[in-house]
Write an enzyme that holds these catalytic residues in place. Structure first.
Site, PDB file in Angstrom:
ATOM      1  N   GLY A  47      -6.627  -3.555 -15.248  1.00 17.60           N
ATOM      2  CA  GLY A  47      -7.607  -4.505 -15.768  1.00 17.60           C
ATOM      3  C   GLY A  47      -7.081  -5.852 -16.201  1.00 17.60           C
ATOM      4  O   GLY A  47      -7.784  -6.596 -16.881  1.00 17.60           O
TER       5      GLY A  47
ATOM      6  N   LYS B 101       0.867  -1.179   0.000  1.00 27.04           N
ATOM      7  CA  LYS B 101       0.000   0.000   0.000  1.00 27.04           C
ATOM      8  C   LYS B 101       0.902   1.227   0.000  1.00 27.04           C
ATOM      9  O   LYS B 101       2.043   1.170   0.461  1.00 27.04           O
ATOM     10  CB  LYS B 101      -0.837   0.023   1.281  1.00 27.04           C
ATOM     11  CG  LYS B 101      -1.940  -0.997   1.267  1.00 27.04           C
ATOM     12  CD  LYS B 101      -3.280  -0.339   1.510  1.00 27.04           C
ATOM     13  CE  LYS B 101      -4.379  -1.369   1.505  1.00 27.04           C
ATOM     14  NZ  LYS B 101      -5.655  -0.843   1.033  1.00 27.04           N
TER      15      LYS B 101
ATOM     16  N   ASN C 283       4.080   6.864  -5.890  1.00 24.00           N
ATOM     17  CA  ASN C 283       2.678   7.108  -6.231  1.00 24.00           C
ATOM     18  C   ASN C 283       2.526   8.593  -6.506  1.00 24.00           C
ATOM     19  O   ASN C 283       2.376   9.394  -5.587  1.00 24.00           O
ATOM     20  CB  ASN C 283       1.777   6.639  -5.081  1.00 24.00           C
ATOM     21  CG  ASN C 283       0.302   6.842  -5.388  1.00 24.00           C
ATOM     22  OD1 ASN C 283      -0.049   7.481  -6.396  1.00 24.00           O
ATOM     23  ND2 ASN C 283      -0.556   6.311  -4.553  1.00 24.00           N
TER      24      ASN C 283
ATOM     25  N   ASN D 131      -2.114   4.199 -13.133  1.00 18.67           N
ATOM     26  CA  ASN D 131      -3.010   4.250 -11.974  1.00 18.67           C
ATOM     27  C   ASN D 131      -4.470   4.253 -12.475  1.00 18.67           C
ATOM     28  O   ASN D 131      -4.721   4.129 -13.673  1.00 18.67           O
ATOM     29  CB  ASN D 131      -2.705   5.498 -11.129  1.00 18.67           C
ATOM     30  CG  ASN D 131      -3.022   5.299  -9.656  1.00 18.67           C
ATOM     31  OD1 ASN D 131      -4.083   4.798  -9.306  1.00 18.67           O
ATOM     32  ND2 ASN D 131      -2.114   5.696  -8.787  1.00 18.67           N
TER      33      ASN D 131
ATOM     34  N   CYS E 193      -2.256   9.027  -7.521  1.00 20.65           N
ATOM     35  CA  CYS E 193      -3.502   8.750  -6.795  1.00 20.65           C
ATOM     36  C   CYS E 193      -4.516   9.822  -7.182  1.00 20.65           C
ATOM     37  O   CYS E 193      -4.250  11.011  -7.022  1.00 20.65           O
ATOM     38  CB  CYS E 193      -3.276   8.762  -5.288  1.00 20.65           C
ATOM     39  SG  CYS E 193      -4.830   8.700  -4.370  1.00 20.65           S
TER      40      CYS E 193
ATOM     41  N   GLY F 295      -4.469  -6.299  -9.619  1.00 22.56           N
ATOM     42  CA  GLY F 295      -5.102  -5.885  -8.363  1.00 22.56           C
ATOM     43  C   GLY F 295      -6.544  -6.326  -8.299  1.00 22.56           C
ATOM     44  O   GLY F 295      -6.883  -7.327  -7.671  1.00 22.56           O
TER      45      GLY F 295
ATOM     46  N   LYS G   5       4.786   5.527 -10.882  1.00 30.29           N
ATOM     47  CA  LYS G   5       3.452   5.085 -11.324  1.00 30.29           C
ATOM     48  C   LYS G   5       2.708   6.260 -11.930  1.00 30.29           C
ATOM     49  O   LYS G   5       2.396   7.238 -11.249  1.00 30.29           O
ATOM     50  CB  LYS G   5       2.666   4.493 -10.155  1.00 30.29           C
ATOM     51  CG  LYS G   5       1.370   3.818 -10.606  1.00 30.29           C
ATOM     52  CD  LYS G   5       0.804   2.937  -9.514  1.00 30.29           C
ATOM     53  CE  LYS G   5      -0.450   2.211  -9.962  1.00 30.29           C
ATOM     54  NZ  LYS G   5      -0.962   1.322  -8.899  1.00 30.29           N
TER      55      LYS G   5
ATOM     56  N   MET H  37     -10.163   5.166  -1.374  1.00 29.77           N
ATOM     57  CA  MET H  37      -9.785   4.751  -0.023  1.00 29.77           C
ATOM     58  C   MET H  37      -9.256   5.949   0.766  1.00 29.77           C
ATOM     59  O   MET H  37      -9.443   6.038   1.974  1.00 29.77           O
ATOM     60  CB  MET H  37      -8.683   3.693  -0.082  1.00 29.77           C
ATOM     61  CG  MET H  37      -9.126   2.375  -0.676  1.00 29.77           C
ATOM     62  SD  MET H  37     -10.092   1.464   0.535  1.00 29.77           S
ATOM     63  CE  MET H  37     -10.694   0.134  -0.477  1.00 29.77           C
ATOM     64  N   GLY H  38      -8.537   6.827   0.070  1.00 30.09           N
ATOM     65  CA  GLY H  38      -7.963   7.988   0.747  1.00 30.09           C
ATOM     66  C   GLY H  38      -6.605   7.714   1.356  1.00 30.09           C
ATOM     67  O   GLY H  38      -6.255   8.301   2.385  1.00 30.09           O
TER      68      GLY H  38
END
Lengths: 276, 306
Positions: free
Chosen positions: B245, B46, B127, B192, B130, B266, B165, B72-73
């Site tokens: 996907g 994560k 990341n 992402n 996001c 994922g 990413k 999710m935040g």
């Protein structure tokens, strides 16, 4: 992955059709949902309180006609908000999710604490519907005090040919004490074909330890913080298991694998392990 | 024959080309071990930041046709609280551990990255994409200057490979990728989630508590695939990890043919379980044998060649 797999369990809204006050802090909500009508005892659903939160709840009953009920204790913002909702209010539903109690027959023991009694009552009814001949049912149900004991009329009903052993901490109803005392007495005398439990995790842990000592088969329902409900986000992980997908029902072998966390710690909102 | 699935990725050697995508089951060491046992070649944690974050109130996930929308935040225990878990995972798995890192400034990215690397991360994934938390993620990944600054500040303090990413929510993904590579990025994860929303007709309100989130799953696969194709066309040398996907071996092979050296998985775990990696590995192997290709590496970018 086909389209139907992702689309199969999308959120749908329904209206509350009945609200039953079970105790000063617990209410049962009834609504219609054809997908949850297929739920088996032990499974849970995600209930959306629009604009507030979405929470996991054990299923108390599901009829073929599509009438679903869940029992909710007012403990936090979301559940308190739900307690203020009345017949006709709109809620959202996803589910049913998770595994279920493995049903069997013979000498059966169920041990419920608080709202944890809900899925066990569903299980007891289902077991009796399938066969009243081969089942001997014993139900231990515990609460702090008399007016917090849940479903006592229905429990008396399912235990007509069996045994109901209510316990209260203060002795205002049934035996004074906690559920593990009659449990130990029973296990000293009898061998059970299945023992099922759901309730506060400290209680579940003690029951697990007692059944291990007596080498009797346990299935316990666990609870954790949940977000996705479909085994993806990791919020409800205990050991290597996801409570939402691998659980919520765990057997002796699995409980033994997670004994370092069972009744001790859980993941908090930020994903760190915190004391229960 | 197992060698046919082995891939090299920015200096890392992976037994299998499927990697656990960030955000999925990546809190605890035991879950990541389980994913490795399910056939993953590496895992990404994560996203971890400098301070603990609780994330958003539920609903944080909505199931939609052919995918999921999540916001999710960025819940995470903060790097100090996560160092122990990084060490724990390293003790449990032999495959590479990639720690996903986010921050609100280039300094924060650098501090978190350094601590993660010191704790044992084999690589870092920044990341910068996001789509649902303000002042981090895609707000950085959509700005080439900010992105360069973040990548450079991390590269200055760590020796392990740095993956970036990328966000699909940009006009020209190649421009952002070039900025990352020029600043020292060793690999690109593309991509992402796509910014998305779900609205409930009965209550007439958005479902996610954060209103908007990111779409993942089969619904976005061909967008992610196009991103990888565009990147490989302009950046023939850089390592690329396709993400978006991937649910079966055909999807994975499409990504290799478009130019990905490996893929991340994922959302498919929600529907196929952690063994989805094994199923995909076997499918890729059968494909390679049937088409008489020697390895995954042989087909990387093959769709570009005439």
């Amino acid at each position: 992955m086909s389209d139907c797999l992702t689309a199969a369990n999308t959120l749908r809204t329904t209206k509350i059709t009945q609200v039953i006050t079970e105790s000063p802090s617990v209410k049962t909500y009834v609504f219609r949902d054809m997908q949850c009508a297929k739920a088996k005892p032990g499974q849970f659903l995600m209930l959306w309180i629009p604009g507030v939160d979405e929470i996991p709840l054990s299923i108390l009953n599901a009829t073929e006609g599509g009438e679903i009920s869940v029992s909710v204790k007012a403990v936090g913002d979301a559940t308190q908000h739900l307690h203020r909702m009345t017949v006709g209010a709109t809620i959202g539903i996803r589910g049913p999710f998770g595994n279920n109690f493995t049903q069997t027959h013979g000498n059966i023991l169920l041990i419920g604490g608080g709202t944890g009694t809900a899925p066990l009552l569903f299980l007891a009814k289902t077991l009796l519907e399938q066969s009243t001949e081969n089942i001997k049912l014993t139900f231990i149900v515990g609460a702090r005090t008399k007016n917090e004991l849940l479903f006592i009329d229905q429990l008396n009903n399912v235990c007509q040919k069996g045994r109901l052993i209510p316990t209260t901490n203060d002795g205002t109803y049934g035996r004074q004490g906690v559920v593990t005392e009659p449990l130990t007495e029973l296990l000293n005398q009898e061998q059970f074909d299945a023992i099922y439990t759901c309730g506060p995790e400290v209680m579940v842990k003690k029951i697990f330890e007692i059944t291990q000592t007596h080498k009797q088969p346990l299935q316990a329902s666990l609870e954790r913080l949940m977000r996705c409900g479909i085994g993806l986000c990791g919020s409800c992980v205990i050991g290597k298991y996801r409570v939402c997908k691998d659980g919520p029902i765990f057997n002796n072998t699995q409980l033994d694998e997670i004994k370092n966390e069972l009744g001790i710690s859980k993941l908090s909102l930020n994903g760190s392990k915190t004391p229960l | 024959m197992e060698g046919s699935l082995r891939v090299q990725l920015a200096g890392l050697s992976l037994d299998y080309p499927g990697i656990l995508a960030s955000g999925v089951l990546g809190y605890s060491a035991e879950s990541m071990q389980r994913v490795i046992e399910g056939g993953a070649g590496a895992v990404v944690t994560k996203s971890v930041g400098l301070h603990p974050r609780d994330g958003y109130v539920n609903p944080t996930v909505v199931q939609v046709k052919s995918g999921l929308i999540n916001a999710m935040g960025l819940p995470n225990p903060g790097i100090e609280g996560y160092v122990g878990e990084i060490k724990h995972v390293k003790g449990l798995i032999c495959q590479p551990l990639i720690v996903s890192v986010f921050g609100y400034s280039s300094e924060e990215y650098a501090v978190v990255a350094k601590k993660a690397a010191e704790a044992g991360a084999d690589a870092l994934e920044l990341n910068v994409s996001c789509p649902h938390v303000k002042q981090t993620g895609s707000e950085i990944g959509q700005n080439p200057n900010l992105l360069s600054e973040v990548v450079r500040s991390v590269k200055d303090v760590v020796k392990v490979p740095v993956f970036v990413k990328l966000s699909p929510n940009v006009t020209d993904i190649v421009r952002l990728a070039e900025a990352a590579v020029n600043a020292g990025a060793d690999a690109l994860t593309a991509v992402n989630t796509l910014r998305a929303i779900a609205i409930d007709v009965e209550t007439t309100k958005p479902i996610l508590s954060n209103i908007k989130g990111g779409l993942s799953g089969p619904a976005m696969k061909n967008v992610a695939l196009r991103c990888v194709y565009d990147l490989r066309e302009k950046l023939p040398e850089v390592s690329i990890i396709g993400c978006g996907g991937v649910s079966n071996w055909q999807d994975a092979v499409e990504f290799f043919l478009a130019g990905a050296n490996a893929v991340q998985i994922g959302t498919a775990i929600a529907f196929e379980g952690t063994k989805v990696f094994q199923t995909i590995n076997q499918g890729i192997k059968n494909y390679l044998e049937k088409k008489q290709f020697g390895s995954v590496e042989e087909i990387v970018g093959l769709s570009h060649r005439s």
